[in-house]
Design a protein around this motif. Structure first.
Motif: not given
Length: 118
Positions: A34, A38, A96, A100
């Motif tokens: 993750a 990003v 947004e 994440r």
């Protein structure tokens, strides 16, 4: 506009901590993945991974004297874990992206600030 995302660790498990070791190997890989996703987002300039807060030295100047203290100034629970810059069309896009960041959903938070340019 350029935004700075400040990743606040909070209760987020960090590599090497007992909480991290309690995560399964798949969960650890998911967190790494993750963060990698990003960092690979168009417009993102990743910062560097920071050492734990207990390695910090806090500097203050009082009456013209430089004073240093071992450790972070803020409570360790609220310590800054990292940062990145994000070139985005608007604040909604930065929010947004911040959502994440694994720390945002694992006990920490991500502060989004516009960068002063000029």
């Amino acid at each position: 506009m350029k935004y700075m995302l400040l990743i606040q660790q909070g209760d987020t498990p960090t590599p090497g901590s007992p909480e991290w070791e309690r995560l399964s190997e798949d969960e650890q890989k998911a967190v790494y993945g993750a963060y990698q996703a990003v960092n690979e987002t168009p417009g993102v300039s990743p910062g560097v991974w920071m050492q734990p807060p207990e390695t910090a030295t806090t500097v203050r100047v009082q009456d013209g004297n430089t004073l240093t203290t071992d450790g972070p100034f803020v409570a360790v629970k609220e310590a800054l874990g990292g940062y990145l810059f994000f070139e985005a069309d608007d604040l909604d896009a930065a929010i947004e992206l911040a959502s994440r960041v694994p720390a945002a959903s694992m006990g920490g938070a991500v502060e989004v600030r516009p960068v002063v340019e000029g």
